[in-house]
Design an enzyme around this catalytic site. Structure first.
Site, short mmCIF file in Angstrom:
data_model
loop_
_atom_site.label_atom_id
_atom_site.label_comp_id
_atom_site.label_asym_id
_atom_site.label_seq_id
_atom_site.Cartn_x
_atom_site.Cartn_y
_atom_site.Cartn_z
N ILE A 257 -111.66 -3.83 -24.90
CA ILE A 257 -112.99 -4.12 -25.44
C ILE A 257 -112.91 -5.12 -26.61
N GLU A 405 -108.82 -20.25 -24.51
CA GLU A 405 -109.42 -19.04 -23.92
C GLU A 405 -108.66 -18.55 -22.70
N ARG A 504 -103.78 -19.05 -5.37
CA ARG A 504 -104.56 -19.74 -4.32
C ARG A 504 -105.75 -18.88 -3.92
C1 LIG Z 1 -125.29 -26.03 -38.26
C2 LIG Z 1 -125.79 -26.10 -36.91
C3 LIG Z 1 -124.84 -26.59 -35.90
C4 LIG Z 1 -124.53 -25.56 -34.95
C5 LIG Z 1 -123.10 -25.64 -34.57
C6 LIG Z 1 -122.70 -24.51 -33.76
C7 LIG Z 1 -122.97 -24.76 -32.34
C8 LIG Z 1 -122.57 -23.60 -31.51
C9 LIG Z 1 -123.73 -22.90 -31.01
C10 LIG Z 1 -123.32 -21.61 -30.39
C11 LIG Z 1 -124.17 -21.31 -29.29
C12 LIG Z 1 -123.44 -20.54 -28.24
C13 LIG Z 1 -123.11 -21.40 -27.13
C14 LIG Z 1 -121.63 -21.40 -26.93
C15 LIG Z 1 -121.27 -22.56 -26.16
C16 LIG Z 1 -119.80 -22.60 -25.96
C17 LIG Z 1 -119.43 -23.85 -25.37
C18 LIG Z 1 -117.96 -24.03 -25.43
C19 LIG Z 1 -117.57 -24.91 -26.47
C20 LIG Z 1 -116.08 -24.93 -26.60
C21 LIG Z 1 -115.65 -24.77 -27.94
C22 LIG Z 1 -114.17 -24.76 -28.00
C23 LIG Z 1 -113.70 -23.66 -28.81
C24 LIG Z 1 -112.30 -23.31 -28.44
C25 LIG Z 1 -112.01 -22.00 -29.01
C26 LIG Z 1 -110.78 -21.43 -28.47
C27 LIG Z 1 -110.45 -20.22 -28.81
C28 LIG Z 1 -109.27 -19.53 -28.27
O1 LIG Z 1 -108.52 -20.04 -27.49
S1 LIG Z 1 -109.05 -17.95 -28.81
C29 LIG Z 1 -107.59 -17.39 -28.08
C30 LIG Z 1 -107.74 -17.15 -26.62
N1 LIG Z 1 -106.58 -16.50 -26.10
C31 LIG Z 1 -106.53 -16.06 -24.89
O2 LIG Z 1 -107.45 -16.22 -24.11
C32 LIG Z 1 -105.32 -15.28 -24.54
C33 LIG Z 1 -105.18 -15.05 -23.08
N2 LIG Z 1 -104.52 -13.78 -22.87
C34 LIG Z 1 -105.22 -12.68 -22.55
O3 LIG Z 1 -106.44 -12.71 -22.45
C35 LIG Z 1 -104.41 -11.47 -22.35
O4 LIG Z 1 -103.22 -11.40 -22.98
C36 LIG Z 1 -104.17 -11.15 -20.89
C37 LIG Z 1 -105.52 -10.83 -20.26
C38 LIG Z 1 -103.50 -12.29 -20.15
C39 LIG Z 1 -103.27 -9.93 -20.80
O5 LIG Z 1 -103.70 -9.01 -21.75
P1 LIG Z 1 -102.90 -7.69 -22.02
O6 LIG Z 1 -101.45 -7.93 -22.18
O7 LIG Z 1 -103.57 -6.93 -23.09
O8 LIG Z 1 -103.18 -7.00 -20.66
P2 LIG Z 1 -102.42 -5.94 -19.82
O9 LIG Z 1 -101.43 -6.61 -18.96
O10 LIG Z 1 -101.98 -4.82 -20.73
O11 LIG Z 1 -103.64 -5.37 -18.96
C40 LIG Z 1 -104.26 -6.13 -18.03
C41 LIG Z 1 -105.48 -5.33 -17.66
O12 LIG Z 1 -106.47 -5.54 -18.64
C42 LIG Z 1 -107.61 -6.09 -18.03
N3 LIG Z 1 -108.25 -7.01 -18.95
C43 LIG Z 1 -107.67 -8.00 -19.64
N4 LIG Z 1 -108.60 -8.66 -20.34
C44 LIG Z 1 -109.76 -8.04 -20.12
C45 LIG Z 1 -111.09 -8.26 -20.57
N5 LIG Z 1 -111.37 -9.25 -21.40
N6 LIG Z 1 -112.04 -7.44 -20.11
C46 LIG Z 1 -111.77 -6.44 -19.25
N7 LIG Z 1 -110.53 -6.18 -18.78
C47 LIG Z 1 -109.54 -6.98 -19.21
C48 LIG Z 1 -107.10 -6.78 -16.82
O13 LIG Z 1 -108.09 -6.98 -15.87
C49 LIG Z 1 -106.05 -5.83 -16.35
O14 LIG Z 1 -106.68 -4.75 -15.71
P3 LIG Z 1 -105.91 -3.96 -14.56
O15 LIG Z 1 -104.68 -3.38 -15.16
O16 LIG Z 1 -105.63 -4.96 -13.50
O17 LIG Z 1 -106.91 -2.94 -14.15
C1 LIG Z 2 -108.22 -27.11 -28.29
C2 LIG Z 2 -107.68 -25.74 -28.52
C3 LIG Z 2 -108.39 -24.86 -29.32
C4 LIG Z 2 -107.89 -23.59 -29.56
N1 LIG Z 2 -108.57 -22.76 -30.40
C5 LIG Z 2 -108.08 -21.53 -30.68
C6 LIG Z 2 -108.76 -20.66 -31.58
O1 LIG Z 2 -109.81 -20.99 -32.12
N2 LIG Z 2 -108.23 -19.45 -31.84
C7 LIG Z 2 -107.07 -19.04 -31.28
O2 LIG Z 2 -106.63 -17.94 -31.56
N3 LIG Z 2 -106.40 -19.84 -30.41
C8 LIG Z 2 -106.87 -21.06 -30.10
N4 LIG Z 2 -106.22 -21.88 -29.21
C9 LIG Z 2 -104.97 -21.42 -28.59
C10 LIG Z 2 -105.13 -21.10 -27.11
O3 LIG Z 2 -105.91 -19.97 -26.93
C11 LIG Z 2 -103.76 -20.92 -26.48
O4 LIG Z 2 -103.07 -22.14 -26.58
C12 LIG Z 2 -103.89 -20.49 -25.04
O5 LIG Z 2 -104.33 -19.17 -24.97
C13 LIG Z 2 -102.58 -20.65 -24.25
O6 LIG Z 2 -101.56 -19.96 -24.83
P1 LIG Z 2 -100.15 -20.65 -25.15
O7 LIG Z 2 -100.40 -21.85 -25.96
O8 LIG Z 2 -99.30 -19.56 -25.71
O9 LIG Z 2 -99.57 -21.09 -23.77
P2 LIG Z 2 -98.33 -20.49 -23.01
O10 LIG Z 2 -98.66 -19.09 -22.60
O11 LIG Z 2 -97.09 -20.67 -23.78
O12 LIG Z 2 -98.34 -21.40 -21.73
C14 LIG Z 2 -97.28 -22.29 -21.36
C15 LIG Z 2 -97.07 -22.21 -19.84
O13 LIG Z 2 -96.58 -20.93 -19.51
C16 LIG Z 2 -97.33 -20.39 -18.44
N5 LIG Z 2 -97.40 -18.92 -18.59
C17 LIG Z 2 -97.48 -18.20 -19.73
N6 LIG Z 2 -97.55 -16.89 -19.47
C18 LIG Z 2 -97.54 -16.75 -18.14
C19 LIG Z 2 -97.62 -15.64 -17.26
N7 LIG Z 2 -97.74 -14.40 -17.70
N8 LIG Z 2 -97.60 -15.89 -15.93
C20 LIG Z 2 -97.51 -17.15 -15.46
N9 LIG Z 2 -97.42 -18.24 -16.25
C21 LIG Z 2 -97.44 -18.05 -17.56
C22 LIG Z 2 -98.71 -21.02 -18.56
O14 LIG Z 2 -99.38 -21.00 -17.31
C23 LIG Z 2 -98.34 -22.42 -19.03
O15 LIG Z 2 -98.06 -23.21 -17.89
C24 LIG Z 2 -106.68 -23.18 -28.96
C25 LIG Z 2 -105.98 -24.05 -28.14
C26 LIG Z 2 -106.47 -25.33 -27.91
C27 LIG Z 2 -105.69 -26.26 -27.03
#
Ligand SMILES: CCCCCCCCCCCCCCCCCCCCCCCCC/C=C/C(=O)SCCNC(=O)CCNC(=O)[C@H](O)C(C)(C)COP(=O)(O)OP(=O)(O)OC[C@H]1O[C@@H](n2cnc3c(N)ncnc32)[C@H](O)[C@@H]1OP(=O)(O)O
Ligand SMILES: Cc1cc2nc3c(=O)[nH]c(=O)nc-3n(C[C@H](O)[C@H](O)[C@H](O)COP(=O)(O)OP(=O)(O)OC[C@H]3O[C@@H](n4cnc5c(N)ncnc54)[C@H](O)[C@@H]3O)c2cc1C
Length: 642
Positions: A257, A405, A504
């Site tokens: 969550i 993300e 795939r």
């Molecule tokens: C002043 C005025 C100006 C206004 C300016 C503001 C304007 C903004 C306005 C806002 C308006 C809103 C509109 C928004 C618009 C957005 C547009 C986009 C713009 C882009 C902006 C760019 C921003 C970029 C920001 C980036 C941020 C980040 O990157 S944050 C970091 C992200 N990191 C990741 O995503 C990490 C990825 N890894 C994972 O998620 C997890 O590790 C994993 C899922 C891969 C594994 O997790 P974990 O190890 O815990 O899992 P397990 O192996 O233990 O278990 C797996 C099981 O869990 C289930 N599960 C996993 N995740 C979820 C989930 N989220 N929900 C439910 N279940 C989940 C999974 O299914 C497995 O289940 P089963 O075991 O198979 O049953």
């Molecule tokens: C523009 C930008 C903005 C960002 N903003 C934020 C932010 O605001 N907050 C924040 O916290 N983070 C932020 N991030 C970080 C971002 O969320 C991570 O970079 C992203 O989640 C990928 O993780 P990583 O860099 O560890 O990649 P890695 O996991 O190291 O990936 C490297 C390679 O390994 C592979 N790999 C890794 N794990 C596995 C697996 N289990 N199975 C198969 N292949 C795998 C991937 O597919 C990839 O090819 C940002 C990143 C970018 C580029």
């Protein structure tokens, strides 16, 4: 058409009104083209505009409406980001979903008034994907009722969070929570990083910018280290999880969550990607209808390059995708808002479905958006390569979405887990338990596709064909996985050996969802002219996409070679049909020139005059002779002449 794209007549009208207001406010315009600014200048310019917006936003938009906020953001601040990008996109959503009512009362109004600026700090130098192996710790000190945040080594530095480096003074920090030597896994904490008066980092905090990136450079993505930094117990976000004063841990209703801020962005970013794709295509298609190069018929004058079938093939399928992503994105946001509401009241039953859907969509949409934007750039020839087109910037920002993300491959594998579980239900005769998004996996399909065999069948036979290939690949990948396990392979090893096939399946399932969302939308339209134009686009979409994945349908004979020829012919037919509408299909998105920031793609079509003006304004042209010439090149040439 704008109403279809933006969701309603009212939304389309509001966008126009907002753009018109901004056009009258020169203080909100770029003071010079962004590509001519240094990174520092861009950040300064963006901060300047943010302060004006904070004062005047209420006069321009309804600040409680995310769509209006997003449009304002795109017009005024642009897609290169801003010093508060993460504040709106992740910090406030994280607090809204994960902080208790009491915590929200304390922090949210301050965040909304912009008394404080926050970000979401999760990723570390050594780990981004694998959250279980993050290294930042939050150890509970029972004596003082505080959590002690610590960065044990360099790989544990927070690395990447947007606006962490220089702009934010608060962050939701994700750290492993340790109580009485037991690790409860990653949890979110509200952490003050900088002094509210001086903006200096607080003692125990090491913080800074990670340097320039491929794009998105107005955002100060940062690093952050903690040296035994103390925060009150009550700074753990406690809507779903609680830690009592004596260290008692109360677990959340769903283990994941706390991942909701990520799901929020994954859901919302789809329409953001559609906008970037449509922007690039708008630029390329307008330019292609101005640019004349070569003749199709040698007896005729040079043609607009948009008349070439290759140019149409390069651009039009992506136009269809931009619409498809916008429609699929709108459905996803609706589902997300519904699930969020349910989650807040303790019902977590839909979280898995939403997670699977958003994981697949974010991966397929970002990848195909990147492909489409790059094709748009190439479609502009040499001028596409110039920053005057602005397409390279759009590309750089859009493809960031393949990584942030959740890295795309990893997210596809998340969806695959869901698909494999669904396949297991089918195999064990429990298809009735399948959720609505995967119900087709339990439906027996015809032995062969009926595309081109049933007159006036609309899109039904296409959808069935997408369902067939998706089902077949899902069951095939699942069989491969189960088969390896039956042979004694460990689950994780078997999973890795099947992961290409699993991904795939995830892609095919997601592409089916996108097609279905497009069909659903077209079926809903009442206005006959709009329906006709979108139906043409949908014809192109289903035929083009099917051709792209045809090998899956050919290998088991579901599609025949003659059907493939028919599908190919349909693609060519609809390229021609769409040609007269192509520019309008993109102009309907109603991007203003201010928002597009492209010299090549301006509405007036005066490409050559505008390009010459742009070149003349290049800082290099301020003087006729650069100091690089006087200091180095001129002496070199003189020496060589002696
Ligand atoms: C002043 C005025 C100006 C206004 C300016 C503001 C304007 C903004 C306005 C806002 C308006 C809103 C509109 C928004 C618009 C957005 C547009 C986009 C713009 C882009 C902006 C760019 C921003 C970029 C920001 C980036 C941020 C980040 O990157 S944050 C970091 C992200 N990191 C990741 O995503 C990490 C990825 N890894 C994972 O998620 C997890 O590790 C994993 C899922 C891969 C594994 O997790 P974990 O190890 O815990 O899992 P397990 O192996 O233990 O278990 C797996 C099981 O869990 C289930 N599960 C996993 N995740 C979820 C989930 N989220 N929900 C439910 N279940 C989940 C999974 O299914 C497995 O289940 P089963 O075991 O198979 O049953
Ligand atoms: C523009 C930008 C903005 C960002 N903003 C934020 C932010 O605001 N907050 C924040 O916290 N983070 C932020 N991030 C970080 C971002 O969320 C991570 O970079 C992203 O989640 C990928 O993780 P990583 O860099 O560890 O990649 P890695 O996991 O190291 O990936 C490297 C390679 O390994 C592979 N790999 C890794 N794990 C596995 C697996 N289990 N199975 C198969 N292949 C795998 C991937 O597919 C990839 O090819 C940002 C990143 C970018 C580029």
């Amino acid at each position: 058409m704008a109403a279809q794209i933006w969701g309603s007549e009212k939304r389309a009208r509001r966008r126009r009104e907002i753009s018109a207001k901004i056009a009258q406010m020169p203080e909100l315009h770029d003071s010079k083209p962004l590509p001519f600014m240094t990174r520092e200048e861009k950040i300064m310019e963006s901060a300047r505009k943010l302060t004006i917006l904070t004062e005047k936003m209420g006069q321009i938009i309804d600040p409680t409406d995310p769509a209006e906020l997003y449009h304002l953001n795109n017009e005024v601040l642009g897609l290169e980001g801003n010093p508060m990008a993460l504040h709106g996109v992740m910090f406030i959503p994280a607090l809204s979903a994960q902080a208790s009512d009491e915590q929200q009362a304390k922090w949210l109004p301050r965040a909304l008034r912009r008394e404080i600026i926050g970000t979401y700090a999760q990723t570390e130098l050594g780990h981004g994907t694998n959250l279980q192996n993050l290294e930042t710790t939050a150890t509970y000190d029972l004596a003082t009722q505080e959590f002690v945040l610590h960065t044990p080594q360099i790989t544990a530095l927070k690395w990447w969070p947007g606006n962490l480096g220089k702009s934010s003074n608060y962050a939701v920090v994700v750290a492993h929570m340790i109580i009485k030597a037991k690790n409860y896994g990653p949890h979110p904490f509200m952490v003050q990083l900088r002094d509210e008066k001086t903006h200096e980092p607080l003692p125990g905090i090491t913080i800074g910018d990670i340097g320039p990136k491929m794009a998105y450079n107005i955002v100060d993505n940062g690093f952050l280290g903690f040296n035994k930094y103390r925060i009150p117990r009550t700074n753990l976000l406690m809507r779903h999880t609680k830690v009592e004063a004596d260290g008692t841990y109360i677990k959340p209703p769903h283990a994941k969550i706390n991942y909701s801020a990520m799901v929020h962005v994954r859901a919302y970013m789809l329409t953001g990607q559609a906008i970037m794709l449509a922007s690039a295509l708008n630029i390329a298609t307008r330019y292609s209808s101005v640019r004349r190069q070569g003749q199709i018929d040698k007896s005729q004058p040079e043609v607009k390059v948009l008349e070439y079938q290759t140019q149409q093939h390069r651009l039009f399928p992506s136009i269809a995708r931009a619409y498809a992503f916008q429609f699929a994105g709108a459905e996803t946001v609706k589902l997300y808002e519904h699930v969020l509401k349910e989650m807040k009241s303790g019902n977590v039953s839909l979280m898995a479905d939403l997670h699977a859907l958003t994981s697949g969509l974010k991966s397929v949409v970002t990848y195909q958006t990147g492909e489409g934007i790059e094709q748009a750039r190439m479609a502009c020839g040499g001028h596409g390569y110039s920053m005057a087109s602005y397409i390279s910037e759009i590309y750089g920002v859009a493809i960031g979405g393949c990584t942030y993300e959740g890295e795309n491959m990893v997210m596809l594998l998340q969806l695959a887990r869901y698909l494999v579980k669904s396949a297991a239900l089918v195999k064990s005769g429990q298809s009735s338990k399948l959720g609505p998004l995967v119900a087709y996996l339990g439906v027996k399909s015809e032995p062969t596709s009926l595309i081109d065999r049933i007159p006036n069948s609309g899109f039904t036979e296409y959808v069935k064909t997408f369902q067939h290939v998706s089902k077949r690949q899902t069951l095939k990948a699942a069989d491969m996985f189960f088969g390896l396990m039956e042979k004694g392979e460990k689950r994780e090893i078997a999973w890795n050996k099947c992961s290409v096939e699993l991904n795939r399946a995830s892609r095919l399932h997601t592409r089916l969802f996108i097609v279905e969302a497009f069909v659903r939308r077209v079926n809903e339209i009442a206005d006959i002219r709009i329906k006709e134009a979108l139906t043409d686009l949908l014809h192109l979409h289903v035929n083009y996409e099917l051709l792209d994945i045809a090998s899956y349908a050919l290998e088991d004979g579901f599609l025949s070679a003659s059907q493939l020829d028919y599908i190919r012919d349909q693609v060519y037919l609809y390229l021609g049909k769409i040609r007269p509408n192509a520019v309008s299909l993109l102009d309907s998105w109603e991007f203003s020139d201010i928002e597009l920031r492209s010299v090549l793609g301006r509405r007036d079509g005066n490409v050559y005059e505008n390009l010459f003006k742009w070149a003349k304004s290049s800082p290099l042209n301020k003087t006729d002779v650069l100091s690089s010439v006087t200091q180095y090149l001129k002496p070199m040439m003189e020496k060589a002449r002696l």
